[in-house]
Design an enzyme around this catalytic site. Structure first.
Site, mmCIF file in Angstrom:
data_model
loop_
_atom_site.group_PDB
_atom_site.id
_atom_site.type_symbol
_atom_site.label_atom_id
_atom_site.label_comp_id
_atom_site.label_asym_id
_atom_site.label_seq_id
_atom_site.Cartn_x
_atom_site.Cartn_y
_atom_site.Cartn_z
ATOM 1 N N SER A 1 -39.089 34.484 31.975
ATOM 2 C CA SER A 1 -40.537 34.289 31.896
ATOM 3 C C SER A 1 -41.255 34.938 33.078
ATOM 4 C CB SER A 1 -40.875 32.800 31.867
ATOM 5 O OG SER A 1 -40.287 32.177 30.754
HETATM 6 N N1 SAM Z 1 -36.119 29.449 31.242
HETATM 7 C C1 SAM Z 1 -35.636 30.784 31.034
HETATM 8 C C2 SAM Z 1 -35.442 31.532 32.306
HETATM 9 O O1 SAM Z 1 -35.748 31.002 33.376
HETATM 10 O O2 SAM Z 1 -34.942 32.660 32.220
HETATM 11 C C3 SAM Z 1 -36.504 31.603 30.104
HETATM 12 C C4 SAM Z 1 -36.352 31.137 28.745
HETATM 13 S S1 SAM Z 1 -36.680 32.260 27.437
HETATM 14 C C5 SAM Z 1 -38.406 32.518 27.598
HETATM 15 C C6 SAM Z 1 -36.476 31.062 26.106
HETATM 16 C C7 SAM Z 1 -35.047 30.619 25.901
HETATM 17 O O3 SAM Z 1 -35.040 29.537 24.967
HETATM 18 C C8 SAM Z 1 -34.155 31.694 25.315
HETATM 19 O O4 SAM Z 1 -33.042 31.870 26.145
HETATM 20 C C9 SAM Z 1 -33.755 31.134 23.952
HETATM 21 O O5 SAM Z 1 -32.450 31.512 23.547
HETATM 22 C C10 SAM Z 1 -33.852 29.633 24.209
HETATM 23 N N2 SAM Z 1 -34.000 28.797 23.027
HETATM 24 C C11 SAM Z 1 -34.692 29.017 21.878
HETATM 25 N N3 SAM Z 1 -34.581 27.968 21.051
HETATM 26 C C12 SAM Z 1 -33.800 27.054 21.678
HETATM 27 C C13 SAM Z 1 -33.304 25.754 21.332
HETATM 28 N N4 SAM Z 1 -33.577 25.158 20.153
HETATM 29 N N5 SAM Z 1 -32.519 25.104 22.226
HETATM 30 C C14 SAM Z 1 -32.213 25.664 23.424
HETATM 31 N N6 SAM Z 1 -32.645 26.896 23.809
HETATM 32 C C15 SAM Z 1 -33.431 27.581 22.949
#
Ligand code: SAM
Length: 219
Positions: free
Chosen positions: A65
């Site tokens: 992000s």
């Molecule tokens: N917090 C992260 C970082 O610091 O790099 C950025 C997160 S990225 C914007 C969103 C993440 O949410 C992705 O890695 C995606 O695979 C994960 N994601 C999507 N749906 C999800 C779910 N139901 N449970 C857990 N993770 C999920």
């Protein structure tokens, strides 16, 4: 050993000044961002962009992000040292490191197995030790509930009921809610069973997949 040299520390200090100018006021949050070496989460090809205030690809169609977004969500979460925090969407692990710099005990769950495997191996090399989980975080992580704070780092179509259930008394949930491309940042606070909802700015997150999120990448 991860290198963090004078130049990188300087770029990080500059990023912190920029976040302050953009309206982030919580000094503890700014200090935490000033401590986590963001460049180590970047491939060589993108390394020179590590301290820009932008989101970047981390593989598997996912992103690390934008620093402003990390700061904004973290500020809304009002983390205190010792708080038990659930992060949904581990991704690169950067956000989890920021939470740990604030003194939180972090449980982080990731849906994508490759990212989960990669981050679970990488973060301890940096000296950060959250509890890692692989699975569908749209349902929270009931086995370790309740949580003082829950942070969702992917965009949800609605606020999942399970997450509200897993909040402790005086708990806070921060979650982007809306369409697939654009979401409003929502903060839910639960006090003595009374749930209060506040809405903030608009952001653009990758979708929260799973049972209480979006069903697939295509709809
Ligand atoms: N917090 C992260 C970082 O610091 O790099 C950025 C997160 S990225 C914007 C969103 C993440 O949410 C992705 O890695 C995606 O695979 C994960 N994601 C999507 N749906 C999800 C779910 N139901 N449970 C857990 N993770 C999920």
């Amino acid at each position: 050993m991860v290198e963090d040299n004078y130049r990188q520390r300087g770029l990080r200090a500059k990023l912190v000044r920029k976040l302050r100018q953009k309206g982030i006021r919580d000094e503890a949050v700014l200090e935490a961002i000033g401590k986590v070496p963001r460049h180590v989460f970047f491939d060589n090809a993108l390394l020179s962009h590590a301290y820009e205030d932008k989101a970047f690809p981390i593989g598997e169609g996912q992103t690390i992000s934008q620093p402003y977004t990390v700061a904004f969500q973290t500020e809304l979460l009002q983390v205190k040292p010792g708080d038990k925090v659930l992060e949904i969407g581990t991704g690169s692990g950067y956000q989890a490191c920021v939470l740990m710099e604030l003194g939180a005990k972090v449980y982080t769950i990731e849906y994508n197995k490759k990212l989960y495997d990669r981050t679970k191996e990488f973060l301890p090399e940096l000296g950060y030790h959250p509890f890692f989980f692989h699975g569908d975080g749209s349902k929270g992580l009931p086995i370790r509930a309740p949580y003082d704070k829950i942070l969702v780092t992917a965009g949800a179509p609605v606020v999942p009921d399970s997450l509200i259930h897993q909040l402790a008394n005086h708990g806070v949930l921060v979650i982007p809610v809306g369409g697939r491309d654009k979401q409003v940042m929502v903060r839910i606070t639960k006090v003595n069973g009374v749930v209060r909802k506040e809405e903030f700015d608009t952001f653009a997150f990758v979708p929260l997949l799973g049972k209480e999120g979006w069903t697939s990448d295509t709809n």
